[in-house]
Design an enzyme around this catalytic site. Structure first.
Site, mmCIF file in Angstrom:
data_model
loop_
_atom_site.group_PDB
_atom_site.id
_atom_site.type_symbol
_atom_site.label_atom_id
_atom_site.label_comp_id
_atom_site.label_asym_id
_atom_site.label_seq_id
_atom_site.Cartn_x
_atom_site.Cartn_y
_atom_site.Cartn_z
ATOM 1 N N HIS A 175 23.634 -18.424 54.870
ATOM 2 C CA HIS A 175 22.449 -19.029 54.349
ATOM 3 C C HIS A 175 22.537 -19.025 52.694
ATOM 4 O O HIS A 175 21.429 -19.246 52.285
ATOM 5 C CB HIS A 175 21.417 -18.020 54.495
ATOM 6 C CG HIS A 175 20.960 -17.736 56.024
ATOM 7 N ND1 HIS A 175 20.243 -16.826 56.608
ATOM 8 C CD2 HIS A 175 21.297 -18.760 57.118
ATOM 9 C CE1 HIS A 175 20.098 -16.970 58.009
ATOM 10 N NE2 HIS A 175 20.567 -18.250 58.309
ATOM 11 N N GLN A 194 23.863 -13.105 56.493
ATOM 12 C CA GLN A 194 22.857 -14.170 56.294
ATOM 13 C C GLN A 194 22.213 -13.732 55.201
ATOM 14 O O GLN A 194 21.262 -14.396 54.845
ATOM 15 C CB GLN A 194 21.608 -13.848 57.529
ATOM 16 C CG GLN A 194 22.242 -14.062 58.774
ATOM 17 C CD GLN A 194 21.197 -13.270 59.907
ATOM 18 O OE1 GLN A 194 20.304 -13.822 60.404
ATOM 19 N NE2 GLN A 194 21.593 -12.264 60.331
ATOM 20 N N ASN A 195 22.643 -12.867 54.339
ATOM 21 C CA ASN A 195 22.044 -12.346 52.991
ATOM 22 C C ASN A 195 22.366 -13.366 51.760
ATOM 23 O O ASN A 195 23.471 -13.840 51.941
ATOM 24 C CB ASN A 195 22.483 -10.954 52.637
ATOM 25 C CG ASN A 195 21.972 -10.120 53.762
ATOM 26 O OD1 ASN A 195 20.951 -10.461 54.512
ATOM 27 N ND2 ASN A 195 22.391 -8.932 53.792
#
Ligand code: NAD
Length: 278
Positions: free
Chosen positions: A127, A109-110
């Site tokens: 993301h 998600q980073n």
């Protein structure tokens, strides 16, 4: 170095990894905390100073640009400044070692690019990536170097007073966000309310549904639909291991920092004397 899990839980996790062929590492902001990048929801996280209702979606960001440009500059500075200098930590490096032993897909998600910097080859950035610049059409344009990110952060850091703050901010962030003959360009990141990055998200779902073991590392599991991945893996029969300083529910939890837990876990799973254990 502090752990808050039993020896049994640690050994169980090592055996699950050792007996798995296809592994997914699902990572969140916590794995980068030891690289100096704050998380969102911890007590020192971004949301404490910059509430998500205002800063997590385009509508709020655009409104703040006109009502309080100094504060918006402070937010963008806080997000990008650590990225200019951050390096992969022991947790990222342990995942690189894991990839040498098993088929590993990192689903992150980073937006900081640290898994790739550590050398992991299969990384799905669901993301997006802050340093990847794309046109509104989605067409990728270029990648910002760390030095460019630091330069933008330095310029933003000087915006302390209101006169001309919006103009100065737009000038500072022009390499990341702007408009010209090519159209509008922006960082290739997903804000609240936008669909996840493709094909990364489809690849992540397929990986979760087909893995033998999924590790969640440093995520509060509160951002959907990303947070559905552990349940999807479990529903398909995979073992699920959670690594986080804060225990958050059912399942196998190894409580500690990623940089403290992951290196010994990978060693325990793959050092010769453990091979064959089950
Ligand atoms: P979050 O802030 O909601 O949760 C962070 C989690 O990390 C918490 O559960 C916390 O206990 C844990 N944690 C803190 N320090 C840790 C450590 N040293 N080792 C392991 N775990 C640790 O973050 P999230 O779940 O990733 O979700 C928020 C969103 O924030 C994501 O969508 C992500 O895109 C974005 N984000 C990215 C970065 C980055 O790129 N580095 C930084 C902040 C936020």
């Amino acid at each position: 170095m502090t752990y808050n899990h039993s020896h049994e839980a640690f050994s169980q996790a090592a055996r699950w990894l050792q007996s798995s062929q296809r592994i997914v590492a699902f990572t969140g902001a916590g794995i980068s905390a030891e690289s100096g990048i704050p998380t969102f929801r911890d007590s020192d996280g971004f949301w404490r100073e910059f509430p998500p209702e205002q800063f997590a979606h385009w509508r709020g960001l655009i409104r703040t640009a006109f009502t309080d440009p100094v504060r918006l500059a402070a937010f963008v500075h806080a997000v990008i400044e650590p990225l200019g200098t951050a390096k992969p930590n022991a947790g990222h490096q342990a995942l690189r070692v894991l990839e040498q032993h098993r088929k590993l897909i990192v689903v992150t998600q980073n937006i900081d690019g640290l898994h790739q910097a550590a050398g992991n080859e299969c990384v799905q950035e669901i993301h997006g990536s802050l340093t990847e610049i794309a046109l509104l059409s989605g067409k990728r344009q270029r990648t910002l170097a760390a030095a460019q990110v630091s330069q933008i952060a330095a310029r933003l850091g000087h915006i302390k007073r209101r006169p001309l703050a919006l103009v100065r901010m737009l000038f500072a962030i022009r390499p990341m966000l702007g408009a010209g003959l090519r159209g509008v360009w922006r960082p290739n990141v997903i804000l609240f309310g936008e669909g996840l990055a493709e094909p990364a998200w489809s690849n992540a779902v397929t990986a979760a549904e087909n893995c033998d073991c999924l590790l969640t590392i440093g995520t509060s599991g509160m951002v959907y639909p990303a947070a559905m991945l552990p349940a999807k893996a479990a529903a398909s029969g995979a073992k699920v291991i959670h690594i986080d300083p804060t225990e958050g529910g059912t399942g196998l939890w190894l409580c500690g920092k990623a940089g403290d837990v992951l290196p010994p876990l990978i060693r325990a799973a793959f050092d010769d004397d453990m091979k064959g254990a089950n």
